[in-house]
Design an enzyme around this catalytic site. Structure first.
Site, mmCIF file in Angstrom:
data_model
loop_
_atom_site.group_PDB
_atom_site.id
_atom_site.type_symbol
_atom_site.label_atom_id
_atom_site.label_comp_id
_atom_site.label_asym_id
_atom_site.label_seq_id
_atom_site.Cartn_x
_atom_site.Cartn_y
_atom_site.Cartn_z
ATOM 1 N NE ARG A 268 114.218 62.682 24.236
ATOM 2 C CZ ARG A 268 113.894 63.860 24.734
ATOM 3 N NH1 ARG A 268 112.713 64.011 25.335
ATOM 4 N NH2 ARG A 268 114.715 64.893 24.633
ATOM 5 C CG HIS A 272 117.428 63.135 27.745
ATOM 6 N ND1 HIS A 272 117.847 62.540 26.572
ATOM 7 C CD2 HIS A 272 118.474 63.047 28.603
ATOM 8 C CE1 HIS A 272 119.090 62.121 26.710
ATOM 9 N NE2 HIS A 272 119.484 62.410 27.934
ATOM 10 C CE1 TYR A 282 113.229 68.528 24.551
ATOM 11 C CE2 TYR A 282 113.638 69.386 26.753
ATOM 12 C CZ TYR A 282 113.462 68.310 25.897
ATOM 13 O OH TYR A 282 113.511 67.033 26.386
#
Length: 369
Positions: A268, A272, A282
């Site tokens: 992606r 999120h 991250y």
């Protein structure tokens, strides 16, 4: 006297399991066919239609992010980068098949017949967004991660018991495979040979947790072994590979051979969700650049252009069509009356029980003032 210790081949067993799940690919990153034998039988028009849907979905994602930032949409999980996993898998389905989506899988149910304005209402938390039109075989997006796997197993068993030549397909991410519902779903479907297709979109991160910290399994496809069902790992940025895998799984299912687990390796590009997630905390820029080179739209565009089937003009036409239809859909969502408490009560039962009738009358009086 020494004691001879038998060496159990634990490590070797695990290696042998992982080796059974090589990544299935048809188009490489340059859009070149590397597996001619596996090429699906799609006409030129079907190939172009698949590309149209992927381009449309990318534009829908971009506009949805913009609408969210304007405060005109609520909850939204971006889809860019996963178009091959989502749209090509749906392209292998038939109208009578059922889709049980996760919260990122709204594009599939739109292409299966859910009006776009209702998808926007779902994002806003409006009850009408979950009122699926008659004849559209989809369930509302599941928010509880992994729960759709159990539901898909049940829907698939129902299709089998009714003698339908149809399947139930469901989707989750890599994080979903850590849920108990995931294992219950694939085990149940396997035990009853239910016509289900379980797609795991391995986009590398469960929110911020990398897949390597979720499991020591080298593939997620190999989790099918415990349930005794077939599994396959697919290049999830390759629309033809995804299509071919889902098409084969569907044929197995409607022929009474049971469920299949399909892991699609994808990424992606966005956060999120739009609810405050920052992927730069991250994910490294190097990793993002690496996956940007695998973009499913770029790859498929190269393939079609080499065949003389795609042009910049055609893509621009799709982009303009998408923008216009999105504009109309959000306008219709804006014009939808705001939901009332009485709406939420009245849709719960065909005939309301006495306690809800009492509540209904109380709120009806309040709303009339």
């Amino acid at each position: 006297m020494g004691v001879k210790t038998f060496q159990f081949p634990f490590a070797e067993q695990l290696e042998k399991v992982a080796e059974q799940f090589p990544t299935f690919q048809i188009l490489n990153e340059e859009g070149e066919v590397v597996n001619e034998e596996a090429m699906p039988e799609l006409s030129d028009e079907q190939l172009k239609e698949l590309m149209r849907r992927m381009v449309y979905t990318r534009i829908l994602d971009q506009r949805s992010i913009s609408l969210n930032r304007q405060g005109r949409l609520g909850f939204y999980a971006p889809t860019a980068g996963q178009e091959a996993s989502q749209i090509a898998s749906h392209f292998a389905l038939e109208k009578e098949d059922f889709i049980l989506p996760g919260y990122r899988d709204v594009p599939q149910i739109i292409w299966h017949g859910l009006p776009l304005y209702q998808a926007f209402l779902f994002s806003r938390g409006h009850f009408h967004g979950n009122q699926i039109p008659e004849g559209v075989n989809v369930l509302p997006p599941q928010i509880i991660i992994g729960a759709q796997y159990i539901q898909a197993a049940g829907v698939a068993l129902g299709l089998k018991m009714r003698g339908k030549k149809a399947v139930a397909i469901t989707y989750t991410g890599d994080g979903g495979t850590s849920q108990g519902d995931f294992y219950e779903g694939i085990n149940f479907a396997g035990a009853f040979k239910a016509p289900a297709i379980f797609v795991v979109q391995n986009n590398r991160f469960a929110i911020s947790t990398p897949v390597e910290k979720q499991t020591v399994a080298k593939t997620l496809a190999q989790k099918a072994v415990a349930a005794g069902i077939p599994g396959i790992q697919v290049d999830g940025m390759d629309p033809l590979a995804v299509y071919a895998a889902v098409k084969a799984a569907r044929e197995r299912a409607i022929n009474g051979e049971g469920p299949t687990l399909i892991e699609t390796l994808c990424f992606r590009y966005g956060p999120h969700t739009m609810s405050g997630d920052d992927p730069t905390r991250y994910r490294s820029k190097e990793l993002e650049n690496e996956w940007a080179k695998k973009d499913p739209l770029v790859r498929f565009r190269k393939f079609l252009e080499a065949k003389g089937l795609w042009s910049e003009e055609e893509e621009n036409n799709v982009i303009e069509q998408a923008k216009e239809e999105i504009k109309e859909a959000i306008k219709k969502a804006d014009e939808t009356p705001k939901q009332k408490v009485t709406d939420l009560i009245s849709i719960m039962f065909e005939e309301l029980p006495f306690n809800l009738k009492e509540q209904y009358e109380i709120y009806k009086e309040k709303e009339s003032k």
